[in-house]
Scaffold this motif. Structure first.
Motif, PDB file in Angstrom:
ATOM      1  N   VAL A  81     -15.120  -5.930  -7.195  1.00  0.00           N
ATOM      2  CA  VAL A  81     -15.161  -5.151  -5.948  1.00  0.00           C
ATOM      3  C   VAL A  81     -14.335  -6.391  -5.107  1.00  0.00           C
ATOM      4  CG1 VAL A  81     -15.927  -4.343  -4.020  1.00  0.00           C
ATOM      5  CG2 VAL A  81     -16.446  -3.276  -6.307  1.00  0.00           C
ATOM      6  N   TRP A  82     -15.007  -7.689  -4.939  1.00  0.00           N
ATOM      7  CA  TRP A  82     -14.586  -8.729  -4.169  1.00  0.00           C
ATOM      8  C   TRP A  82     -13.351  -8.899  -4.220  1.00  0.00           C
ATOM      9  CZ3 TRP A  82     -12.813 -13.596  -5.327  1.00  0.00           C
ATOM     10  CH2 TRP A  82     -12.916 -13.948  -6.486  1.00  0.00           C
ATOM     11  N   ARG A 115      -6.991  -6.756  -0.488  1.00  0.00           N
ATOM     12  CA  ARG A 115      -6.377  -6.029   0.719  1.00  0.00           C
ATOM     13  C   ARG A 115      -6.485  -6.708   1.932  1.00  0.00           C
ATOM     14  NH1 ARG A 115      -7.265  -0.444   0.524  1.00  0.00           N
ATOM     15  NH2 ARG A 115      -6.027  -0.566   2.449  1.00  0.00           N
ATOM     16  N   LEU A 116      -7.565  -7.747   2.237  1.00  0.00           N
ATOM     17  CA  LEU A 116      -7.377  -8.624   3.276  1.00  0.00           C
ATOM     18  C   LEU A 116      -6.266  -9.310   3.535  1.00  0.00           C
ATOM     19  CD1 LEU A 116      -8.741  -9.841   5.770  1.00  0.00           C
ATOM     20  CD2 LEU A 116      -9.885 -11.556   4.308  1.00  0.00           C
ATOM     21  N   ARG A 139       0.979  -1.088  -0.169  1.00  0.00           N
ATOM     22  CA  ARG A 139      -0.174   0.049   0.039  1.00  0.00           C
ATOM     23  C   ARG A 139       0.779   1.267  -0.080  1.00  0.00           C
ATOM     24  NH1 ARG A 139      -4.320  -0.726  -2.630  1.00  0.00           N
ATOM     25  NH2 ARG A 139      -4.812   1.455  -1.938  1.00  0.00           N
ATOM     26  N   GLU A 183      -7.224  -0.010  -9.827  1.00  0.00           N
ATOM     27  CA  GLU A 183      -7.040   1.040  -8.905  1.00  0.00           C
ATOM     28  C   GLU A 183      -6.199   2.072  -9.412  1.00  0.00           C
ATOM     29  OE1 GLU A 183      -5.522   2.255  -4.254  1.00  0.00           O
ATOM     30  OE2 GLU A 183      -5.673   0.284  -4.881  1.00  0.00           O
ATOM     31  N   TYR A 212     -10.811  -6.803  -5.133  1.00  0.00           N
ATOM     32  CA  TYR A 212     -10.165  -5.712  -4.472  1.00  0.00           C
ATOM     33  C   TYR A 212      -9.982  -6.066  -3.027  1.00  0.00           C
ATOM     34  CZ  TYR A 212      -8.783  -1.272  -2.638  1.00  0.00           C
ATOM     35  OH  TYR A 212      -8.221  -0.224  -2.164  1.00  0.00           O
ATOM     36  N   TRP A 213     -11.107  -6.408  -2.262  1.00  0.00           N
ATOM     37  CA  TRP A 213     -11.204  -6.525  -0.688  1.00  0.00           C
ATOM     38  C   TRP A 213     -10.541  -7.763  -0.448  1.00  0.00           C
ATOM     39  CZ3 TRP A 213     -11.139  -2.424   1.660  1.00  0.00           C
ATOM     40  CH2 TRP A 213     -12.093  -1.195   1.357  1.00  0.00           C
TER      41      TRP A 213
END
Length: 484
Positions: A467-468, A474-475, A328, A370, A470-471
């Motif tokens: 979207v799923w 991130r997780l 990140r 992103e 992406y998250w």
């Protein structure tokens, strides 16, 4: 009757005490694994060495006129380095095995590499030789592969890098590993199938449990007294077709690379005495202007990336060639550089295949979505892979007449550049017209523009916007519950 009633609360109290004790031990183990001090000379940054002779080498697998072609030069150079060694030879390689699904076929790179080393030791029995590798190649202690046994039988010192002294990347699991599982050890042999090949020797349950720590000696280094090579390439059969990059240096920076390798040997409780007499003893092979060089490992790779990206302005060009990018801090730094007007271009592996197994595109596809949507100053293209991987790990920047390259073993992920894995990169700074920098500039432009071959796809080829994913990325990036 009354006696039994009195005993039940007592048992519940005792169980509660045991559970409380376990929670305390587990919590302490998890926190210790996150913040423990690093061993000496891990996360290492050397002094600057001016006038270092430096060059870049590429392995490029590409599609030309409908045929897959390979322009590879890295292992040719490694072969020459082995042949040229007179005083010592140090090898540190992550993937060094010949295991892959039996329905696939690859060149026998691991056994070839072992034979090169064994033959060199036969020719020169007095040559000091050290081979450092990751325990994944023994599947965490289940067995020693035949090609590595041959190294030991030839009198070459083999060091299995011990990762326990490093901080934990998968802290939720590793807290349990440290507090309970690790104390049972890992016996040789086993009955479970290898995760890499159904034809490989069986492995143990505890080897699988060890693997879930997701920690690795991910370095890829070859050193003799004249030259050092830091690369993204592995002597691994199933990686033989990958596209990779290597940086070669001649000069006193080699002594610092040796120091960083000695640190791994000492951390692994192996004998470092062979390093006592190892030092650079070469001479320049050309009169061309040298580069400013330093070796950076582990978290220092990220520090230097952020330093240079954060200094990028409107006249700066940033190129990133990457197998994985997910950290990140790096992503935010690229966005901020774009806000200041820098031109940011990324060539990424699409993350859809790994040794015959289909992947879902994480982390690169959600990261690319992103970045591409953030600014017109950021552009992404996908490497055109055909079963192999775009395995390059390189940041290249120009600002006016100066250029910088930061490349080596490090993927641009939390695990790789946050002091969790072992990694080695070289940081080289030189005028933009330095021969090495011109080669890197030409490389990126050729891939971007598909000069003479179909190297890359347009961003839309693998743009998803799911979207799923992406998250999920991130997780996984935050918790370490992933293999990247």
């Amino acid at each position: 009757m009354n006696h039994r009633l009195k005993r039940k609360p007592l048992k519940r109290y005792q169980v509660g005490k045991l559970l409380s004790l376990f929670v305390v031990v587990y919590g302490f183990s998890m926190l210790y694994g996150m913040f423990k001090p690093l061993p000496e000379n891990i996360s290492y940054e050397s002094d600057k060495h001016k006038d270092t002779e430096a060059e870049v080498l590429f392995d490029i697998t590409h599609e030309q006129d409908g045929e897959v072609k390979e322009d590879h030069e890295i292992f040719d150079r490694i072969e020459k380095m082995i042949a040229d060694a007179e005083d010592f030879l140090v090898v540190d390689m992550f993937l060094f095995n010949d295991e892959y699904p039996p329905d696939l076929s690859f060149p026998p790179l691991a056994s070839w590499f072992s034979e090169q080393l064994v033959e060199k030791k036969r020719e020169n029995p007095d040559l000091s030789m050290v081979v450092i590798t990751d325990r994944i190649n023994s599947f965490y202690g289940s067995r020693v592969p035949e090609h590595i046994q041959r190294l030991e039988e030839a009198g070459i010192q083999v060091v299995w890098a011990e990762m326990e002294p490093l901080r934990d990347s998968n802290v939720i699991y590793s807290g349990l590993w440290r507090s309970v599982i690790q104390w049972f050890g890992t016996p040789k042999g086993g009955w479970l199938p290898s995760p890499f090949s159904s034809e490989a020797e069986p492995v143990t349950v505890r080897s699988y449990l060890d693997m879930l720590n997701f920690k690795a000696n991910h370095r890829k280094v070859v050193i003799n007294e004249q030259e050092a090579l830091v690369t993204s390439a592995n002597p691994h059969d199933a990686s033989a077709h990958h596209s990779n990059v290597a940086l070669s240096v001649r000069g006193k920076v080699i002594n610092d690379i040796l120091e960083s390798e000695r640190a791994v040997v000492e951390m692994s409780d192996a004998d470092p005495s062979l390093f006592d007499d190892m030092e650079y003893n070469g001479k320049r092979s050309s009169d061309a202007e040298g580069a400013e060089a330093k070796v950076i490992t582990e978290g220092k790779v990220k520090e230097q990336m952020l330093k240079y990206i954060s200094a990028a302005e409107a006249d700066s060009d940033i190129w990133l060639g990457a197998f994985y990018v997910s950290d990140r801090d790096i992503i935010n730094a690229l966005k901020e550089a774009a806000d200041r007007g820098a031109n940011v271009r990324l060539i990424l592996d699409p993350n859809h295949e790994a040794f015959g197994r289909e992947k879902i595109g994480v982390p690169n596809r959600p990261v690319a979505d992103e970045l591409q949507s953030y600014s017109d100053q950021i552009e992404v293209r996908w490497y055109n892979t055909n079963g192999e991987q775009y395995h390059t790990k390189m940041l290249y920047m120009t600002d006016g007449d100066e250029a910088m390259v930061n490349g080596g073993s490090s993927n641009f992920t939390r695990r790789n550049i946050d002091d969790l894995n072992l990694e080695t990169n070289l940081l080289l700074v030189a005028p933009k017209n330095h021969a090495m920098m011109e080669d890197i500039e030409e490389y990126f432009h050729a891939l971007w523009n598909n000069d003479g071959s179909h190297y890359t796809h347009d961003f839309s080829q693998h743009s998803e916007g799911e979207v799923w994913k992406y998250w999920l990325y991130r997780l996984q990036e935050t918790t370490g519950l992933s293999s990247f």
